[in-house]
Enzyme design. Structure first.
Site, PDB file in Angstrom:
ATOM      1  N   SER A  86       0.842  -1.193   0.000  1.00  0.00           N
ATOM      2  CA  SER A  86       0.000   0.000   0.000  1.00  0.00           C
ATOM      3  C   SER A  86       0.875   1.240   0.000  1.00  0.00           C
ATOM      4  O   SER A  86       1.960   1.253   0.603  1.00  0.00           O
ATOM      5  CB  SER A  86      -0.899   0.022   1.238  1.00  0.00           C
ATOM      6  OG  SER A  86      -1.538   1.289   1.383  1.00  0.00           O
ATOM      7  N   TYR A 125      -3.971  -0.478   9.551  1.00  0.00           N
ATOM      8  CA  TYR A 125      -3.792  -0.878   8.151  1.00  0.00           C
ATOM      9  C   TYR A 125      -2.354  -0.649   7.694  1.00  0.00           C
ATOM     10  O   TYR A 125      -1.736  -1.531   7.084  1.00  0.00           O
ATOM     11  CB  TYR A 125      -4.766  -0.103   7.273  1.00  0.00           C
ATOM     12  CG  TYR A 125      -4.686  -0.449   5.812  1.00  0.00           C
ATOM     13  CD1 TYR A 125      -5.171  -1.662   5.343  1.00  0.00           C
ATOM     14  CD2 TYR A 125      -4.121   0.426   4.891  1.00  0.00           C
ATOM     15  CE1 TYR A 125      -5.101  -1.993   4.006  1.00  0.00           C
ATOM     16  CE2 TYR A 125      -4.051   0.107   3.547  1.00  0.00           C
ATOM     17  CZ  TYR A 125      -4.534  -1.098   3.108  1.00  0.00           C
ATOM     18  OH  TYR A 125      -4.461  -1.421   1.775  1.00  0.00           O
TER      19      TYR A 125
END
Length: 243
Positions: free
Chosen positions: A138, A152
Protein backbone atom coordinates in the site's frame (compact mmCIF):
# COMPACT_ATOMS: atom_id res chain seq x y z
CA UNK A 1 4.37 -16.82 -19.59
CA UNK A 2 3.21 -19.76 -21.68
CA UNK A 3 3.35 -22.99 -19.71
CA UNK A 4 3.46 -21.22 -16.34
CA UNK A 5 0.87 -21.19 -13.60
CA UNK A 6 -0.12 -18.52 -11.08
CA UNK A 7 -2.21 -18.17 -7.94
CA UNK A 8 -3.78 -14.79 -7.17
CA UNK A 9 -5.27 -14.55 -3.70
CA UNK A 10 -8.36 -12.37 -3.46
CA UNK A 11 -8.71 -12.63 -7.21
CA UNK A 12 -12.47 -12.36 -7.63
CA UNK A 13 -12.66 -8.57 -7.89
CA UNK A 14 -10.77 -5.31 -8.08
CA UNK A 15 -7.01 -5.43 -8.47
CA UNK A 16 -6.90 -9.18 -7.93
CA UNK A 17 -9.27 -9.85 -10.81
CA UNK A 18 -7.33 -7.48 -13.07
CA UNK A 19 -4.08 -9.26 -12.19
CA UNK A 20 -5.59 -12.69 -12.84
CA UNK A 21 -6.89 -11.67 -16.27
CA UNK A 22 -3.64 -9.92 -17.20
CA UNK A 23 -1.57 -12.97 -16.29
CA UNK A 24 -3.90 -15.16 -18.34
CA UNK A 25 -3.53 -12.81 -21.30
CA UNK A 26 0.24 -13.21 -20.93
CA UNK A 27 -0.16 -16.99 -21.24
CA UNK A 28 -0.41 -18.31 -17.69
CA UNK A 29 -2.94 -20.72 -16.25
CA UNK A 30 -4.42 -18.96 -13.22
CA UNK A 31 -6.06 -19.94 -9.95
CA UNK A 32 -7.79 -17.38 -7.76
CA UNK A 33 -9.09 -17.45 -4.21
CA UNK A 34 -12.27 -15.82 -2.97
CA UNK A 35 -14.23 -15.71 0.28
CA UNK A 36 -17.92 -15.21 -0.43
CA UNK A 37 -18.83 -13.96 -3.90
CA UNK A 38 -18.94 -17.17 -5.92
CA UNK A 39 -20.49 -15.51 -8.97
CA UNK A 40 -17.76 -12.87 -9.14
CA UNK A 41 -15.15 -15.63 -8.93
CA UNK A 42 -16.94 -17.56 -11.68
CA UNK A 43 -16.89 -14.47 -13.89
CA UNK A 44 -13.11 -14.20 -13.51
CA UNK A 45 -12.77 -17.90 -14.29
CA UNK A 46 -14.76 -17.36 -17.49
CA UNK A 47 -12.50 -14.44 -18.37
CA UNK A 48 -9.38 -16.53 -17.91
CA UNK A 49 -10.81 -19.34 -20.02
CA UNK A 50 -11.87 -16.86 -22.70
CA UNK A 51 -8.17 -16.01 -23.00
CA UNK A 52 -7.41 -19.64 -23.74
CA UNK A 53 -6.00 -20.59 -20.37
CA UNK A 54 -7.00 -22.99 -17.61
CA UNK A 55 -8.64 -21.50 -14.53
CA UNK A 56 -9.50 -22.51 -10.99
CA UNK A 57 -11.49 -20.73 -8.27
CA UNK A 58 -10.81 -21.76 -4.67
CA UNK A 59 -12.94 -20.64 -1.74
CA UNK A 60 -10.34 -19.71 0.87
CA UNK A 61 -10.23 -17.10 3.62
CA UNK A 62 -6.72 -15.65 3.86
CA UNK A 63 -7.31 -15.11 7.57
CA UNK A 64 -7.72 -18.82 8.21
CA UNK A 65 -4.70 -20.64 9.63
CA UNK A 66 -4.90 -23.47 7.08
CA UNK A 67 -6.56 -22.07 3.95
CA UNK A 68 -3.61 -20.12 2.42
CA UNK A 69 -1.31 -23.12 2.25
CA UNK A 70 -4.16 -25.36 1.11
CA UNK A 71 -4.90 -22.98 -1.79
CA UNK A 72 -1.26 -23.14 -2.85
CA UNK A 73 -1.31 -26.94 -2.67
CA UNK A 74 -4.54 -27.21 -4.68
CA UNK A 75 -3.20 -24.90 -7.38
CA UNK A 76 -0.03 -26.92 -7.81
CA UNK A 77 -1.96 -30.18 -7.71
CA UNK A 78 -4.50 -29.03 -10.32
CA UNK A 79 -2.06 -27.44 -12.76
CA UNK A 80 0.97 -29.62 -12.06
CA UNK A 81 3.16 -26.76 -10.89
CA UNK A 82 3.19 -23.27 -9.38
CA UNK A 83 5.39 -20.54 -10.81
CA UNK A 84 3.83 -17.31 -9.53
CA UNK A 85 2.15 -16.37 -6.26
CA UNK A 86 0.43 -12.99 -6.03
CA UNK A 87 -0.42 -12.18 -2.42
CA UNK A 88 -3.27 -9.76 -3.05
CA UNK A 89 -5.95 -10.69 -0.47
CA UNK A 90 -6.32 -8.02 2.17
CA UNK A 91 -8.69 -6.17 4.44
CA UNK A 92 -8.69 -2.64 5.78
CA UNK A 93 -10.01 -1.45 9.12
CA UNK A 94 -9.61 2.31 9.44
CA UNK A 95 -10.44 4.50 12.38
CA UNK A 96 -9.05 6.32 15.41
CA UNK A 97 -6.59 4.17 17.30
CA UNK A 98 -8.56 4.43 20.53
CA UNK A 99 -11.62 2.97 18.81
CA UNK A 100 -9.92 -0.15 17.44
CA UNK A 101 -10.57 -3.32 19.41
CA UNK A 102 -8.45 -6.49 19.67
CA UNK A 103 -10.73 -8.30 17.22
CA UNK A 104 -9.92 -5.65 14.58
CA UNK A 105 -6.21 -6.14 15.16
CA UNK A 106 -6.47 -9.92 15.01
CA UNK A 107 -8.48 -9.90 11.77
CA UNK A 108 -6.29 -7.42 9.90
CA UNK A 109 -3.04 -9.08 10.91
CA UNK A 110 -4.42 -12.56 10.19
CA UNK A 111 -5.46 -11.66 6.65
CA UNK A 112 -2.85 -9.11 5.62
CA UNK A 113 0.23 -10.51 7.33
CA UNK A 114 -0.17 -14.12 8.46
CA UNK A 115 -2.09 -15.12 5.33
CA UNK A 116 0.59 -13.69 3.07
CA UNK A 117 3.34 -15.38 5.05
CA UNK A 118 1.63 -18.79 5.03
CA UNK A 119 0.95 -18.64 1.29
CA UNK A 120 4.55 -17.62 0.59
CA UNK A 121 5.86 -20.34 2.90
CA UNK A 122 3.84 -23.00 1.09
CA UNK A 123 4.72 -21.65 -2.35
CA UNK A 124 8.44 -21.55 -1.56
CA UNK A 125 8.34 -25.27 -0.94
CA UNK A 126 6.80 -25.98 -4.35
CA UNK A 127 8.18 -23.42 -6.77
CA UNK A 128 10.80 -24.34 -9.35
CA UNK A 129 13.77 -22.15 -10.13
CA UNK A 130 12.52 -18.88 -11.59
CA UNK A 131 9.47 -18.67 -9.33
CA UNK A 132 7.93 -15.34 -8.42
CA UNK A 133 6.33 -14.11 -5.20
CA UNK A 134 4.64 -10.74 -5.63
CA UNK A 135 2.85 -9.04 -2.77
CA UNK A 136 0.41 -6.14 -2.88
CA UNK A 137 1.29 -3.56 -0.24
CA UNK A 138 0.00 0.00 0.00
CA UNK A 139 1.06 3.59 -0.58
CA UNK A 140 0.37 4.06 3.14
CA UNK A 141 3.58 2.20 3.95
CA UNK A 142 5.48 5.11 2.42
CA UNK A 143 3.29 8.08 3.31
CA UNK A 144 0.35 8.14 5.70
CA UNK A 145 -1.57 11.32 4.81
CA UNK A 146 -3.78 11.55 7.90
CA UNK A 147 -5.07 9.87 11.05
CA UNK A 148 -7.01 6.64 11.18
CA UNK A 149 -4.66 4.37 9.27
CA UNK A 150 -2.47 3.00 12.06
CA UNK A 151 -3.57 -0.64 11.94
CA UNK A 152 -3.79 -0.88 8.15
CA UNK A 153 -0.44 0.85 7.57
CA UNK A 154 1.24 -1.36 10.14
CA UNK A 155 -0.06 -4.52 8.49
CA UNK A 156 1.04 -3.49 5.03
CA UNK A 157 4.45 -2.31 6.24
CA UNK A 158 5.06 -5.79 7.63
CA UNK A 159 4.79 -7.13 4.09
CA UNK A 160 7.81 -5.08 3.03
CA UNK A 161 9.88 -6.88 5.64
CA UNK A 162 8.46 -10.20 4.48
CA UNK A 163 9.34 -9.42 0.88
CA UNK A 164 12.93 -8.41 1.55
CA UNK A 165 13.53 -11.44 3.75
CA UNK A 166 12.01 -13.78 1.14
CA UNK A 167 14.29 -12.28 -1.50
CA UNK A 168 17.33 -13.13 0.60
CA UNK A 169 16.11 -16.57 1.62
CA UNK A 170 15.01 -17.72 -1.83
CA UNK A 171 17.45 -15.89 -4.08
CA UNK A 172 19.83 -18.82 -4.22
CA UNK A 173 17.07 -20.85 -5.87
CA UNK A 174 16.39 -18.18 -8.46
CA UNK A 175 13.03 -17.26 -6.87
CA UNK A 176 12.33 -13.54 -6.67
CA UNK A 177 10.14 -11.62 -4.23
CA UNK A 178 8.88 -8.08 -4.78
CA UNK A 179 6.15 -5.80 -3.44
CA UNK A 180 3.88 -3.37 -5.28
CA UNK A 181 2.43 -0.37 -3.42
CA UNK A 182 -0.78 0.87 -5.08
CA UNK A 183 -2.13 4.31 -4.40
CA UNK A 184 -5.85 5.15 -4.61
CA UNK A 185 -7.27 2.71 -7.15
CA UNK A 186 -10.80 2.68 -8.55
CA UNK A 187 -12.38 -0.50 -7.13
CA UNK A 188 -15.67 -1.49 -5.51
CA UNK A 189 -14.08 -0.99 -2.11
CA UNK A 190 -12.75 2.48 -2.93
CA UNK A 191 -14.56 3.91 -5.98
CA UNK A 192 -13.21 6.93 -7.82
CA UNK A 193 -16.60 8.61 -7.36
CA UNK A 194 -16.93 7.71 -3.68
CA UNK A 195 -17.34 10.12 -0.76
CA UNK A 196 -13.59 10.27 -0.03
CA UNK A 197 -12.35 10.22 -3.61
CA UNK A 198 -11.76 13.94 -4.09
CA UNK A 199 -9.37 14.16 -1.16
CA UNK A 200 -7.51 11.01 -2.18
CA UNK A 201 -7.09 12.22 -5.76
CA UNK A 202 -5.71 15.52 -4.51
CA UNK A 203 -2.98 13.66 -2.60
CA UNK A 204 -1.53 12.23 -5.83
CA UNK A 205 0.74 14.13 -8.18
CA UNK A 206 -1.42 13.11 -11.15
CA UNK A 207 -4.63 14.20 -9.49
CA UNK A 208 -6.59 11.02 -10.18
CA UNK A 209 -7.27 7.47 -9.12
CA UNK A 210 -5.40 4.63 -10.75
CA UNK A 211 -7.07 1.70 -12.48
CA UNK A 212 -6.76 -1.96 -11.48
CA UNK A 213 -5.13 -2.70 -14.83
CA UNK A 214 -2.37 -0.16 -14.16
CA UNK A 215 -1.45 -2.12 -11.04
CA UNK A 216 -1.83 -5.41 -12.91
CA UNK A 217 0.64 -4.29 -15.55
CA UNK A 218 3.38 -3.90 -12.93
CA UNK A 219 2.55 -7.26 -11.37
CA UNK A 220 2.67 -8.95 -14.78
CA UNK A 221 6.08 -7.45 -15.49
CA UNK A 222 7.42 -8.72 -12.15
CA UNK A 223 5.98 -12.16 -12.92
CA UNK A 224 7.69 -12.31 -16.30
CA UNK A 225 11.14 -13.52 -17.32
CA UNK A 226 12.09 -9.90 -18.04
CA UNK A 227 12.15 -9.26 -14.27
CA UNK A 228 14.44 -12.15 -13.39
CA UNK A 229 17.10 -9.77 -11.96
CA UNK A 230 14.59 -7.80 -9.87
CA UNK A 231 14.09 -8.94 -6.28
CA UNK A 232 13.63 -7.50 -2.83
CA UNK A 233 12.30 -4.32 -4.39
CA UNK A 234 9.37 -1.97 -3.73
CA UNK A 235 7.39 -0.48 -6.61
CA UNK A 236 5.01 2.45 -6.14
CA UNK A 237 2.08 2.49 -8.55
CA UNK A 238 0.44 5.40 -6.80
CA UNK A 239 0.21 8.37 -9.13
CA UNK A 240 2.85 10.18 -7.08
CA UNK A 241 1.10 9.73 -3.72
CA UNK A 242 4.45 9.26 -2.01
CA UNK A 243 6.32 11.85 -4.10
Amino acid sequence: MNGKTALVTGGSRGMGAAVALRLAAAGADVAITYVADEEAAAAVVRGIEARGRRALAIRADAGDAVAPAEAVRRTAETFGRLDVLVNNAGVGVLGPIDQLVPADVDRVLAVNVRGGFLAAQAAAGLMPRGGRIITIGSCMTQRVPGPGGTLYAMSKAALTGLTKALARELGGRGITANIVHPGPVDTDMNPADGPYAEGQSAMTALGRFGTPDEVASMVTYLASDEARYVTGAEFAVDGGHAA
